[in-house]
Design an enzyme around this catalytic site. Structure first.
Site, PDB file in Angstrom:
ATOM      1  CG  ASP A 283      -1.734   1.178   1.453  1.00 46.57           C
ATOM      2  OD1 ASP A 283      -2.410   1.573   0.491  1.00 46.57           O
ATOM      3  OD2 ASP A 283      -1.728   1.736   2.571  1.00 46.57           O
TER       4      ASP A 283
ATOM      5  CG  ASP B 281      -2.096   7.603   0.532  1.00 51.37           C
ATOM      6  OD1 ASP B 281      -1.468   8.649   0.740  1.00 51.37           O
ATOM      7  OD2 ASP B 281      -2.652   7.344  -0.552  1.00 51.37           O
TER       8      ASP B 281
ATOM      9  CG  ASP C 224      -2.466   2.089   6.476  1.00 50.43           C
ATOM     10  OD1 ASP C 224      -2.640   1.833   5.272  1.00 50.43           O
ATOM     11  OD2 ASP C 224      -2.817   3.165   7.000  1.00 50.43           O
TER      12      ASP C 224
END
Length: 257
Positions: free
Chosen positions: A23, A25, A193
């Site tokens: 990922d 961001d 996250d």
């Protein structure tokens, strides 16, 4: 003979033994650029967090919640990018991990629920233009609204990567690699996250979930094997040990720590 690597599997180009999907961001960066825009330029933190909780517990799909978030941001796109460049910082361990991965023929593939122009601009700013050219980015895009310029008030919108409830179903990018015959298949890692990573959580050999974030909660609820990380320095050490044969992916999946 020409290459037998399918065009759909560009990360196989150098015949790697390991591929690192990640990922962007809140994983490569310390802050989530889309959250930052929503909190500071859009409808604010409270509504954004409520939307994330609704996705995490299955009350809404990610696509609708994310669309609503970004639709609340009316700032011209070029101004958004300038603001993000000034406020989004890089995970302190990512650059050295990136350099080590490049030296060890481990492709890094960014799978993001964000927008490619933002990711490219931030990576170029934080890691350098050269890095952007060596990292495959698969994400959503951005386009002008009808009759408007992208760089005017209320002039841009997100263009989703696919028709799924995620807007970008990251599992679709990973599965063709996971389904390769055993003798051709690299070891697959993923780091994430939050709620945009739910589609990828079960697809790789080892999942790194950022400590204290929604992906940890999801993995525990769904009994998905994972290990937590606080920064890419943690990821770097674990991956290095696996590549060196000191640790297996099963041994590394220690859960919350």
């Amino acid at each position: 003979m020409g290459s037998t690597v399918p065009i759909a599997l560009p990360a196989l180009k150098t015949n790697p033994k390991f591929i690192f999907f990640t990922d962007f961001d809140g994983t490569i960066t310390n802050q989530d650029s889309n959250d930052y825009m929503t909190d500071n330029l859009g409808f604010g933190t409270a509504l954004r967090k409520q939307g994330n909780q609704d996705v995490l517990y299955g009350r809404r799909n990610f696509r609708d919640s994310f669309q609503e978030m970004l639709d609340s941001v009316k700032t011209p796109f070029n101004e958004c990018v300038d603001i993000l460049r000034k406020n989004i910082t890089l995970d302190p361990g990512f650059k050295s991990f990136f350099e080590w991965a490049r030296e060890n023929n481990m492709p890094i593939v960014v799978l993001s629920g964000g927008m490619t122009p933002v990711i490219r601009a931030l990576l170029a700013h934080l890691v350098g233009e050269e890095a952007v050219d060596t990292i495959q980015i698969v994400s959503n895009d951005v386009a002008p609204r009808e009759g408007k310029s992208i760089n005017e008030e209320g002039g841009w919108k997100i263009v989703f990567h696919d028709d799924s409830g995620f807007g970008h179903d990251k599992s679709l990018e990973i599965r063709p690699y996971a389904r390769l015959p055993a003798e051709e298949r690299p070891v697959l890692f993923y780091a994430g996250d939050g709620v945009s990573d739910l589609s990828a959580a079960k697809e790789t050999d080892l999942l790194f979930a950022k400590a204290g974030r929604d992906l940890v909660t999801y993995c525990e609820n769904e009994k998905v094997p994972f290990t937590t990380f606080h920064s890419f320095a943690d990821i770097h050490k674990t991956v290095q040990d696996i590549v060196a044969g000191k640790l297996t992916v099963q041994e590394a999946a220690t859960g919350r720590k």
